[in-house]
Design an enzyme around this catalytic site. Structure first.
Site, mmCIF file in Angstrom:
data_model
loop_
_atom_site.group_PDB
_atom_site.id
_atom_site.type_symbol
_atom_site.label_atom_id
_atom_site.label_comp_id
_atom_site.label_asym_id
_atom_site.label_seq_id
_atom_site.Cartn_x
_atom_site.Cartn_y
_atom_site.Cartn_z
ATOM 1 N N PRO A 277 0.835 -1.217 0.000
ATOM 2 C CA PRO A 277 0.000 0.000 0.000
ATOM 3 C C PRO A 277 0.858 1.251 0.000
ATOM 4 O O PRO A 277 1.880 1.342 0.692
ATOM 5 C CB PRO A 277 -0.805 -0.133 1.306
ATOM 6 C CG PRO A 277 -0.774 -1.582 1.647
ATOM 7 C CD PRO A 277 0.534 -2.098 1.146
ATOM 8 N N HIS B 232 18.874 4.037 29.622
ATOM 9 C CA HIS B 232 18.388 3.012 28.694
ATOM 10 C C HIS B 232 18.713 3.406 27.250
ATOM 11 O O HIS B 232 19.275 2.599 26.488
ATOM 12 C CB HIS B 232 16.883 2.831 28.874
ATOM 13 C CG HIS B 232 16.293 1.760 28.018
ATOM 14 N ND1 HIS B 232 16.003 0.507 28.474
ATOM 15 C CD2 HIS B 232 15.935 1.764 26.699
ATOM 16 C CE1 HIS B 232 15.504 -0.230 27.492
ATOM 17 N NE2 HIS B 232 15.437 0.523 26.400
ATOM 18 N N GLU B 233 18.369 4.637 26.867
ATOM 19 C CA GLU B 233 18.631 5.072 25.500
ATOM 20 C C GLU B 233 20.129 5.240 25.242
ATOM 21 O O GLU B 233 20.616 4.952 24.140
ATOM 22 C CB GLU B 233 17.891 6.381 25.202
ATOM 23 C CG GLU B 233 16.376 6.282 25.309
ATOM 24 C CD GLU B 233 15.791 5.213 24.407
ATOM 25 O OE1 GLU B 233 16.376 4.930 23.337
ATOM 26 O OE2 GLU B 233 14.748 4.642 24.767
ATOM 27 N N HIS C 29 21.502 1.814 24.380
ATOM 28 C CA HIS C 29 21.289 1.463 22.968
ATOM 29 C C HIS C 29 22.329 2.136 22.080
ATOM 30 O O HIS C 29 22.954 1.493 21.219
ATOM 31 C CB HIS C 29 19.896 1.905 22.529
ATOM 32 C CG HIS C 29 18.786 1.001 22.971
ATOM 33 N ND1 HIS C 29 18.764 -0.342 22.696
ATOM 34 C CD2 HIS C 29 17.647 1.274 23.669
ATOM 35 C CE1 HIS C 29 17.655 -0.872 23.203
ATOM 36 N NE2 HIS C 29 16.965 0.085 23.803
#
Length: 661
Positions: A246, A466-467, A470
């Site tokens: 789509p 946390h970030e 990453h």
């Protein structure tokens, strides 16, 4: 300052009015006719209401005249014995004889009703009950005259409801005619016809699909110069099936073909054929192709043809299913006995796997054109089309935007440019800058920012580490994409996110997948290293890690223990990338081996992420503290912090039992 409008009053005689009418422009006549038509359309429901009121009044008069439905004044019914007793007591003043009852008026002013058999007189009845003749002669008795309408009453009681039904049906017919007769045109095609005189879309408006445009250029040339192909005995494809996810521009490509060829273009959706009435779909197909043949050469575009083109025999109604009758009619019209027409059918779908084989055979949809997601070059070309005519700031780099939008289709890119323009207008800018494009990418991919969300300082610190985990793991382990942006501002459902700068790849290696597993687990590893505990913030990371590790083992054959095997039979949506169901074709023993391999891959990636964070713990802390200060770090600042932070050497981590190969 008030501006005064001139006001002139003219008085014209009859001759002057005729002169004005004679000089009136045709445009004024068209507007007058449109206004009169609109007034008549507004007046039509009002006239219908007047007709209904008149019918109601006439019916009321007739009911009153014939006594139909009227309720007489409530009178007490008495027996014949009680009536005789009243006569003997001298309480009866007058008796009115009707067909099946006597209305007895008493001397105290009240009335009662006595039911009797037809053709029975009052004196004879009283004699039978022993009432003296003198009393009977003193009784006043009258006979009610028979109404002249009584013979017609039974007929009219049947005729009046029929008249009402007929009048109501005529009213509906008039309303349907006033609305163009659409109420009873079930079998007419609802296709929209666009003439090719003024093309609004051409091939220049379609970017990122150069191969598809080359395939469809032959269709345009045939419609322009059919004799060129006929001289060589070539047969143009009867139908072209556009296949793709789509938003890749299938409908836009069909419009471009019609615009380039300059021929009539009939557009209809597959779902518009089928209705609740039996045979309507097939009738609409016949009507559509009849219109197309009258306007040949032309193009018929059927969007979402999978609505009527599914495998026959799969429905609940069997061969009598209404959808299958519609499909049968399409098959006959495309390649039946009457095939010598210059009508080309173009259809679009993102589910070619469910189409009926008869629809895909040569002679019907001969050619299939795949319109896949554009690569970085295609996205760059699509961006150029959509930024055409929009003011751009000097810092806008379309190449960078194209690299930041992997997986975006044409519709996504159009939405991206529109969102960037809206953001620039909201900030009262005269040009769209790179900041607006970057934020628009995040809005399209993740949703709007939620700065008003209340987060405690403790949660904000956990999200920052946390970030940062990453980002640091993705930078430290080769094979991951470069980090473009790190932020702890909530957006959509995410409390924070790390945006990579991915590259378009067709093939992926096992080492790259292992690096991605470690990068996804970097946030959870950072929580455990810094806080000694883990949170629920890594739920989505764990879901993605488990799915990727399982695909590595079962689909890609990247397990040394199980070898190069594809395990499990899957039903998937071809272009949507969604797995519908999986059928096991392996034993319980192999299932245990699969679980063991998936666990091993995930645990190895987790320990690898922890090892990378311990080596670059200084960078982890620096990035997290900077996030707590400014909330967002771009690529340049992140690289500066990472490269300037010291690296610890000789980091060892105990690997849990069972994680080794």
């Amino acid at each position: 300052m008030t501006r005064l409008q001139p006001y002139v009053k003219l008085t014209l005689g009859e001759a002057g009015k005729e002169a004005v009418l004679a000089r009136r422009s045709p445009r004024a006549d068209v507007e007058r006719l449109e206004n009169e038509s609109e007034t008549m359309n507004q007046r039509a429901p009002r006239n219908g209401l007047i007709y209904i009121i008149i019918l109601a009044v006439v019916a009321s008069v007739l009911f009153a005249a014939f006594g139909i439905g009227s309720t007489p004044t409530s009178r007490k019914n008495i027996s014949l014995t009680d009536f005789v007793q009243l006569v003997q007591d001298g309480k009866v003043k007058h008796v009115r004889v009707e067909e099946e009852k006597w209305i007895v008026q008493l001397k105290d002013g009240t009335s009662v009703v006595v039911n009797h058999e037809p053709d029975v007189s009052v004196p004879e009845t009283l004699k039978q009950y022993g009432v003296p003749d003198k009393t009977i002669r003193s009784l006043s008795v009258s006979v009610a005259p028979r109404s002249r309408w009584e013979d017609w009453a039974p007929i009219l009681t049947t005729l009046i409801p029929l008249l009402f039904i007929g009048a109501f049906f005529i009213f509906l017919m008039r309303q349907a005619q006033g609305a163009g007769g659409q109420a009873f045109s079930f079998g007419k095609s609802r296709a929209r016809m666009y003439t090719g005189d003024k093309p609004t879309v051409t091939f220049d408006d379609v970017a990122g699909a150069e191969e598809a445009k080359q395939e469809l250029q032959e269709v345009v040339e045939f419609l322009r110069e059919p004799q060129k192909f006929a001289a060589l005995g070539a047969r143009i494809p009867k139908g072209v099936l556009l296949i793709g996810p789509p938003g890749t521009g299938k409908t836009l490509m069909a419009k471009a073909i019609a615009g380039e060829a300059g021929v009539p273009f009939f557009s209809i959706s597959g779902s518009e054929f089928v209705e609740m009435f039996v045979g309507v779909g097939a009738s609409r197909v016949r009507d559509l192709f009849d219109q197309a043949k009258r306007n040949a050469p032309c193009i018929i575009f059927i969007d979402e043809i999978d609505a009527v083109g599914r495998h026959r025999g799969a429905g609940l109604g069997g061969s009598h299913d209404e959808r299958e009758q519609t499909l049968n009619q399409i098959l006959v019209e495309m390649d039946g006995f009457d095939t010598n027409t210059n009508v080309i059918v173009i259809a679009a779908t993102n589910r070619p796997d469910i189409l009926d084989p008869a629809l895909l055979r040569p002679g019907r949809f001969d050619r299939r054109v795949v319109m896949d997601r554009p690569d970085i070059k295609g996205r760059r070309a699509i961006l150029e089309v959509h930024v055409r005519g929009k003011p751009l700031a000097p810092d806008v780099d379309l190449d960078t935007i194209a690299r930041l939008t992997p997986g975006f289709v044409g519709a996504d890119i159009e939405n991206l440019v529109n969102e960037a323009a809206i953001l620039a207008a909201r900030r009262n800018k005269r040009a769209i800058g790179m900041d607006e494009f970057t934020e628009a990418i995040e809005r399209v991919a993740l949703g709007p920012e939620r700065r008003s969300r209340v987060i405690s300082p403790e949660e904000k610190r956990i999200v920052a580490y946390h970030e940062a985990g990453h980002a640091v793991v993705m930078r430290a382990i080769p094979g991951n994409d470069p980090v473009q942006k790190v932020t702890i501002i909530p957006r959509g459902w995410a409390g924070g996110y790390t945006m990579p700068l991915p590259e378009d790849r067709t093939l992926n290696f096992r080492d790259r997948y292992k690096a991605q597993l470690a990068g996804l687990l970097g946030g959870r590893a950072a929580e455990q290293i810094i806080f000694g505990e883990v949170t629920t913030g890594a739920a989505n990371d764990l879901e993605r890690v488990t799915a990727l590790a399982r695909r590595m083992v079962m689909v890609y054959g990247m397990s040394d223990r199980l070898g190069p095997m594809n395990l499990g039979e899957r039903d998937e949506l071809i272009f949507l990338g969604k797995e519908l169901a999986e059928r096991r074709n392996y034993s319980e023993e192999v299932a245990r081996e699969i679980d063991h391999e998936v666990r091993r891959l995930v645990e190895e990636a987790y320990e690898r992420a922890k090892r990378a964070l311990l080596r670059h713990k200084a960078a982890l802390v620096a990035v997290a503290e900077r996030l707590l200060e400014v909330e967002t770090i771009d690529r340049a600042e992140f690289e500066r912090i990472f490269t300037s932070s010291p690296v610890a050497e000789d980091i060892t981590i105990d690997v849990p039992a069972g994680a080794a190969a």
